[in-house]
Motif scaffolding. Sequence first.
Motif, PDB file in Angstrom:
ATOM      1  N   HIS A 115      18.777 -73.638  56.495  1.00 15.05           N
ATOM      2  CA  HIS A 115      17.749 -74.666  56.677  1.00 15.05           C
ATOM      3  C   HIS A 115      16.406 -74.132  56.173  1.00 15.05           C
ATOM      4  O   HIS A 115      16.063 -72.972  56.413  1.00 15.05           O
ATOM      5  CB  HIS A 115      17.602 -75.035  58.157  1.00 15.05           C
ATOM      6  N   VAL A 116      15.644 -74.972  55.506  1.00 10.73           N
ATOM      7  CA  VAL A 116      14.325 -74.572  55.007  1.00 10.73           C
ATOM      8  C   VAL A 116      13.307 -75.657  55.361  1.00 10.73           C
ATOM      9  O   VAL A 116      13.549 -76.840  55.153  1.00 10.73           O
ATOM     10  CB  VAL A 116      14.325 -74.345  53.479  1.00 10.73           C
ATOM     11  N   VAL A 117      12.173 -75.220  55.898  1.00 10.92           N
ATOM     12  CA  VAL A 117      11.068 -76.125  56.220  1.00 10.92           C
ATOM     13  C   VAL A 117       9.803 -75.571  55.587  1.00 10.92           C
ATOM     14  O   VAL A 117       9.524 -74.368  55.693  1.00 10.92           O
ATOM     15  CB  VAL A 117      10.868 -76.240  57.751  1.00 10.92           C
ATOM     16  N   ASP A 118       9.056 -76.429  54.879  1.00  9.34           N
ATOM     17  CA  ASP A 118       7.709 -76.027  54.461  1.00  9.34           C
ATOM     18  C   ASP A 118       6.753 -76.524  55.536  1.00  9.34           C
ATOM     19  O   ASP A 118       6.718 -77.699  55.852  1.00  9.34           O
ATOM     20  CB  ASP A 118       7.357 -76.556  53.068  1.00  9.34           C
ATOM     21  N   ALA A 119       5.999 -75.592  56.112  1.00 11.65           N
ATOM     22  CA  ALA A 119       5.160 -75.915  57.278  1.00 11.65           C
ATOM     23  C   ALA A 119       3.798 -75.245  57.170  1.00 11.65           C
ATOM     24  O   ALA A 119       3.440 -74.390  57.997  1.00 11.65           O
ATOM     25  CB  ALA A 119       5.861 -75.497  58.564  1.00 11.65           C
ATOM     26  N   PRO A 120       3.001 -75.603  56.166  1.00 10.73           N
ATOM     27  CA  PRO A 120       1.651 -75.039  56.074  1.00 10.73           C
ATOM     28  C   PRO A 120       0.801 -75.484  57.250  1.00 10.73           C
ATOM     29  O   PRO A 120       1.135 -76.452  57.940  1.00 10.73           O
ATOM     30  CB  PRO A 120       1.128 -75.606  54.748  1.00 10.73           C
ATOM     31  N   VAL A 121      -0.299 -74.772  57.444  1.00  8.81           N
ATOM     32  CA  VAL A 121      -1.104 -74.986  58.641  1.00  8.81           C
ATOM     33  C   VAL A 121      -2.566 -75.221  58.293  1.00  8.81           C
ATOM     34  O   VAL A 121      -3.041 -74.860  57.225  1.00  8.81           O
ATOM     35  CB  VAL A 121      -0.998 -73.775  59.593  1.00  8.81           C
ATOM     36  N   SER A 122      -3.276 -75.825  59.235  1.00 15.29           N
ATOM     37  CA  SER A 122      -4.724 -75.975  59.151  1.00 15.29           C
ATOM     38  C   SER A 122      -5.301 -75.657  60.526  1.00 15.29           C
ATOM     39  O   SER A 122      -4.671 -75.923  61.546  1.00 15.29           O
ATOM     40  CB  SER A 122      -5.095 -77.405  58.736  1.00 15.29           C
ATOM     41  N   GLY A 123      -6.500 -75.097  60.526  1.00 16.33           N
ATOM     42  CA  GLY A 123      -7.136 -74.743  61.798  1.00 16.33           C
ATOM     43  C   GLY A 123      -7.836 -73.410  61.744  1.00 16.33           C
ATOM     44  O   GLY A 123      -8.561 -73.046  62.679  1.00 16.33           O
ATOM     45  N   ALA A 131      -3.403 -70.727  69.114  1.00 13.47           N
ATOM     46  CA  ALA A 131      -2.145 -71.487  69.000  1.00 13.47           C
ATOM     47  C   ALA A 131      -2.403 -72.992  69.003  1.00 13.47           C
ATOM     48  O   ALA A 131      -1.646 -73.755  69.590  1.00 13.47           O
ATOM     49  CB  ALA A 131      -1.159 -71.098  70.102  1.00 13.47           C
ATOM     50  N   THR A 132      -3.480 -73.392  68.329  1.00  8.12           N
ATOM     51  CA  THR A 132      -3.832 -74.810  68.260  1.00  8.12           C
ATOM     52  C   THR A 132      -3.802 -75.320  66.823  1.00  8.12           C
ATOM     53  O   THR A 132      -4.477 -76.292  66.480  1.00  8.12           O
ATOM     54  CB  THR A 132      -5.233 -75.049  68.844  1.00  8.12           C
ATOM     55  N   LEU A 133      -3.034 -74.673  65.976  1.00  6.65           N
ATOM     56  CA  LEU A 133      -2.970 -75.066  64.577  1.00  6.65           C
ATOM     57  C   LEU A 133      -2.401 -76.475  64.414  1.00  6.65           C
ATOM     58  O   LEU A 133      -1.594 -76.939  65.226  1.00  6.65           O
ATOM     59  CB  LEU A 133      -2.095 -74.083  63.795  1.00  6.65           C
ATOM     60  N   SER A 134      -2.852 -77.130  63.362  1.00  9.30           N
ATOM     61  CA  SER A 134      -2.228 -78.374  62.919  1.00  9.30           C
ATOM     62  C   SER A 134      -1.177 -77.988  61.892  1.00  9.30           C
ATOM     63  O   SER A 134      -1.489 -77.299  60.915  1.00  9.30           O
ATOM     64  CB  SER A 134      -3.280 -79.305  62.300  1.00  9.30           C
ATOM     65  N   ILE A 135       0.051 -78.395  62.128  1.00  5.75           N
ATOM     66  CA  ILE A 135       1.173 -77.977  61.272  1.00  5.75           C
ATOM     67  C   ILE A 135       1.813 -79.208  60.654  1.00  5.75           C
ATOM     68  O   ILE A 135       2.254 -80.111  61.360  1.00  5.75           O
ATOM     69  CB  ILE A 135       2.217 -77.174  62.065  1.00  5.75           C
ATOM     70  N   MET A 136       1.837 -79.247  59.321  1.00  2.00           N
ATOM     71  CA  MET A 136       2.417 -80.373  58.594  1.00  2.00           C
ATOM     72  C   MET A 136       3.749 -79.925  58.003  1.00  2.00           C
ATOM     73  O   MET A 136       3.794 -79.039  57.156  1.00  2.00           O
ATOM     74  CB  MET A 136       1.440 -80.851  57.520  1.00  2.00           C
ATOM     75  N   GLY A 162       7.651 -85.588  56.136  1.00  2.91           N
ATOM     76  CA  GLY A 162       8.552 -86.102  55.118  1.00  2.91           C
ATOM     77  C   GLY A 162       9.547 -85.066  54.645  1.00  2.91           C
ATOM     78  O   GLY A 162       9.763 -84.038  55.299  1.00  2.91           O
ATOM     79  N   PRO A 163      10.177 -85.300  53.501  1.00  2.94           N
ATOM     80  CA  PRO A 163      11.217 -84.418  52.967  1.00  2.94           C
ATOM     81  C   PRO A 163      10.640 -83.107  52.441  1.00  2.94           C
ATOM     82  O   PRO A 163       9.418 -82.889  52.487  1.00  2.94           O
ATOM     83  CB  PRO A 163      11.818 -85.251  51.831  1.00  2.94           C
ATOM     84  N   PRO A 164      11.493 -82.208  51.929  1.00  6.39           N
ATOM     85  CA  PRO A 164      10.989 -80.936  51.400  1.00  6.39           C
ATOM     86  C   PRO A 164       9.850 -81.143  50.401  1.00  6.39           C
ATOM     87  O   PRO A 164       9.911 -82.012  49.530  1.00  6.39           O
ATOM     88  CB  PRO A 164      12.229 -80.341  50.706  1.00  6.39           C
ATOM     89  N   GLY A 165       8.805 -80.339  50.562  1.00  2.00           N
ATOM     90  CA  GLY A 165       7.627 -80.441  49.708  1.00  2.00           C
ATOM     91  C   GLY A 165       6.528 -81.312  50.281  1.00  2.00           C
ATOM     92  O   GLY A 165       5.355 -81.191  49.886  1.00  2.00           O
ATOM     93  N   ALA A 166       6.869 -82.208  51.208  1.00  2.00           N
ATOM     94  CA  ALA A 166       5.861 -83.120  51.765  1.00  2.00           C
ATOM     95  C   ALA A 166       4.806 -82.365  52.569  1.00  2.00           C
ATOM     96  O   ALA A 166       3.624 -82.729  52.563  1.00  2.00           O
ATOM     97  CB  ALA A 166       6.536 -84.183  52.635  1.00  2.00           C
ATOM     98  N   GLY A 167       5.215 -81.323  53.271  1.00  2.00           N
ATOM     99  CA  GLY A 167       4.257 -80.535  54.029  1.00  2.00           C
ATOM    100  C   GLY A 167       3.200 -79.929  53.114  1.00  2.00           C
ATOM    101  O   GLY A 167       2.000 -79.958  53.420  1.00  2.00           O
ATOM    102  N   GLN A 168       3.634 -79.397  51.982  1.00  2.00           N
ATOM    103  CA  GLN A 168       2.692 -78.803  51.043  1.00  2.00           C
ATOM    104  C   GLN A 168       1.801 -79.853  50.384  1.00  2.00           C
ATOM    105  O   GLN A 168       0.637 -79.586  50.068  1.00  2.00           O
ATOM    106  CB  GLN A 168       3.443 -78.003  49.980  1.00  2.00           C
ATOM    107  N   THR A 169       2.336 -81.049  50.175  1.00  2.00           N
ATOM    108  CA  THR A 169       1.526 -82.121  49.608  1.00  2.00           C
ATOM    109  C   THR A 169       0.422 -82.528  50.579  1.00  2.00           C
ATOM    110  O   THR A 169      -0.745 -82.730  50.190  1.00  2.00           O
ATOM    111  CB  THR A 169       2.397 -83.333  49.256  1.00  2.00           C
ATOM    112  N   VAL A 170       0.766 -82.648  51.868  1.00  2.00           N
ATOM    113  CA  VAL A 170      -0.241 -82.987  52.875  1.00  2.00           C
ATOM    114  C   VAL A 170      -1.263 -81.858  52.991  1.00  2.00           C
ATOM    115  O   VAL A 170      -2.468 -82.098  53.139  1.00  2.00           O
ATOM    116  CB  VAL A 170       0.415 -83.298  54.230  1.00  2.00           C
ATOM    117  N   LYS A 171      -0.816 -80.594  52.913  1.00  2.00           N
ATOM    118  CA  LYS A 171      -1.748 -79.472  52.977  1.00  2.00           C
ATOM    119  C   LYS A 171      -2.714 -79.502  51.792  1.00  2.00           C
ATOM    120  O   LYS A 171      -3.907 -79.203  51.936  1.00  2.00           O
ATOM    121  CB  LYS A 171      -0.989 -78.140  53.009  1.00  2.00           C
ATOM    122  N   ALA A 172      -2.212 -79.888  50.615  1.00  2.00           N
ATOM    123  CA  ALA A 172      -3.091 -80.002  49.458  1.00  2.00           C
ATOM    124  C   ALA A 172      -4.179 -81.041  49.720  1.00  2.00           C
ATOM    125  O   ALA A 172      -5.362 -80.825  49.404  1.00  2.00           O
ATOM    126  CB  ALA A 172      -2.287 -80.365  48.214  1.00  2.00           C
TER     127      ALA A 172
END
Length: 294
Positions: A115-123, A131-136, A162-172
Amino acid sequence: MTTIGFIGLGVMGAPMAVNLVRAGHDVVGYNRTPAKTEPLVASGGRAAASPQDAANGADVVITMLPDSPDVEAVVLGDDGLLTRMSPGSLLIDMSTIRPDVAVRLAEEGRRLGIHVVDAPVSGGEQGAIDATLSIMAGGDAAAYEAALPVLEAMGSTIVHVGPPGAGQTVKAANQLMVGGIIELVAESLVFLDAHGVDRQKAVEVLAGGLAGSAILDRKAAGMLARAFTPGFRVDLHHKDLGIVTAAAREAGVAIPLGALTASLMGALRAQGHGALDHSALLLQVEQLSGRGEA
């Protein structure tokens, strides 16, 4: 208890790994600079001799690395992390990288039964500490559900976008907004100073109105004090805005303000300020205005 291999114990990664230990997980961490494993070890985690050592036997592997090539080098390849992980295990990449690379990681993981999840963070650093990061999170539903208990130890706002890559798109998109707002805060502070206004009082009233934002709350005080100790370095935001501009071009989307902000961030970096906090955009505005020193 889940055994977690954590690769990348920098400004963000170290407190994130510590919070995983505090949540009851067995965390084995690796960083290219061995001294940076000390906070993890002091909290009850363990240090690994290599990324592969951290991944061996882990139920979950987390990567928190500077850029797309770093993630590709560590995760993919003949001796990449995916070759050391067992089918059914989980890779969570929490770096900020190109969306197409995140999709590639997920495809390779699927081929190997991982299983693979892209989960970039903001905060920022404080969000990582608290431990209050926003995780997409991007990935299929099963991967996200497997990742959620781990992510909850590091963040307070966790959304499957969303699907793979969506987390990185939202982080962008996040980095586009953050960069633009910091630039406007910097311009406002220089504008206020030029008119002789008490900027501290101005920030207080602006923060209570429609102009209020998390960036104004977190960054204005440091900008006024000209304290640019990095919570998020200019070097990294420059990299992120490169991701944004490339992805926008590929999608045929115009980002005129974002492109200008990216240019200003690049110029700030070229002037030797890459190691400062991204709020040092204030120095760039001062220089362009003939006020202060850059």
